[in-house]
Design a protein around this motif. Structure first.
Motif, PDB file in Angstrom:
ATOM      1  N   GLU A   1       0.807  -1.225   0.000  1.00 36.67           N
ATOM      2  CA  GLU A   1       0.000   0.000   0.000  1.00 36.67           C
ATOM      3  C   GLU A   1       0.843   1.279   0.000  1.00 36.67           C
ATOM      4  O   GLU A   1       0.317   2.370  -0.205  1.00 36.67           O
ATOM      5  CB  GLU A   1      -1.000   0.019   1.163  1.00 36.67           C
ATOM      6  N   PHE A   2       2.153   1.156   0.195  1.00 35.59           N
ATOM      7  CA  PHE A   2       3.013   2.337   0.202  1.00 35.59           C
ATOM      8  C   PHE A   2       3.793   2.508  -1.103  1.00 35.59           C
ATOM      9  O   PHE A   2       4.714   3.320  -1.181  1.00 35.59           O
ATOM     10  CB  PHE A   2       3.971   2.271   1.397  1.00 35.59           C
TER      11      PHE A   2
ATOM     12  N   THR B   1       3.933   6.131  -2.493  1.00 32.35           N
ATOM     13  CA  THR B   1       4.786   6.993  -1.678  1.00 32.35           C
ATOM     14  C   THR B   1       6.260   6.727  -1.965  1.00 32.35           C
ATOM     15  O   THR B   1       7.050   7.662  -2.106  1.00 32.35           O
ATOM     16  CB  THR B   1       4.491   6.790  -0.185  1.00 32.35           C
TER      17      THR B   1
ATOM     18  N   HIS C   1       5.122   2.068   8.630  1.00 33.58           N
ATOM     19  CA  HIS C   1       6.207   2.158   7.643  1.00 33.58           C
ATOM     20  C   HIS C   1       7.446   1.364   8.061  1.00 33.58           C
ATOM     21  O   HIS C   1       8.404   1.264   7.303  1.00 33.58           O
ATOM     22  CB  HIS C   1       6.637   3.617   7.455  1.00 33.58           C
TER      23      HIS C   1
END
Length: 96
Positions: free
Chosen positions: A11-12, A15, A82
């Protein structure tokens, strides 16, 4: 040149790609939604082992590695979700 090998929760991905863009790293390989295991256990993309891992690999100039690692470290420290990001720096012996 170095190969930066990054693994993180899928999901990152956006980013992490934005971090690469900010460091002028425009070429990379991304392996989305693969199975893996980390400190939270297995991530096999199913109901028993939910979630997936993403791998991103990029060739980075030697002089750009430290700034990139600092940015990745800042992202990793930002919040507990994270903390699973890992980045490895590997030497590139030859490139075509």
């Amino acid at each position: 040149m170095k190969l930066v090998h990054m693994t993180f929760h899928f999901e990152f991905a956006e980013t992490v790609e934005n971090i690469l863009d900010r460091h002028n790293i425009s070429a990379f390989a991304r392996y989305p939604m693969i199975e893996g295991k980390d400190a939270d256990g297995k991530h096999y993309g199913n109901k028993i082992f939910p979630g997936s891992i993403t791998v991103v690999q990029a060739v980075v100039a030697d002089e750009a590695v430290e700034d990139l690692m600092d940015a990745l470290g800042a992202f990793r420290a930002e919040k507990p979700a994270h903390a699973h990001l890992e980045a490895l720096i590997l030497p590139v012996e030859r490139r075509l």
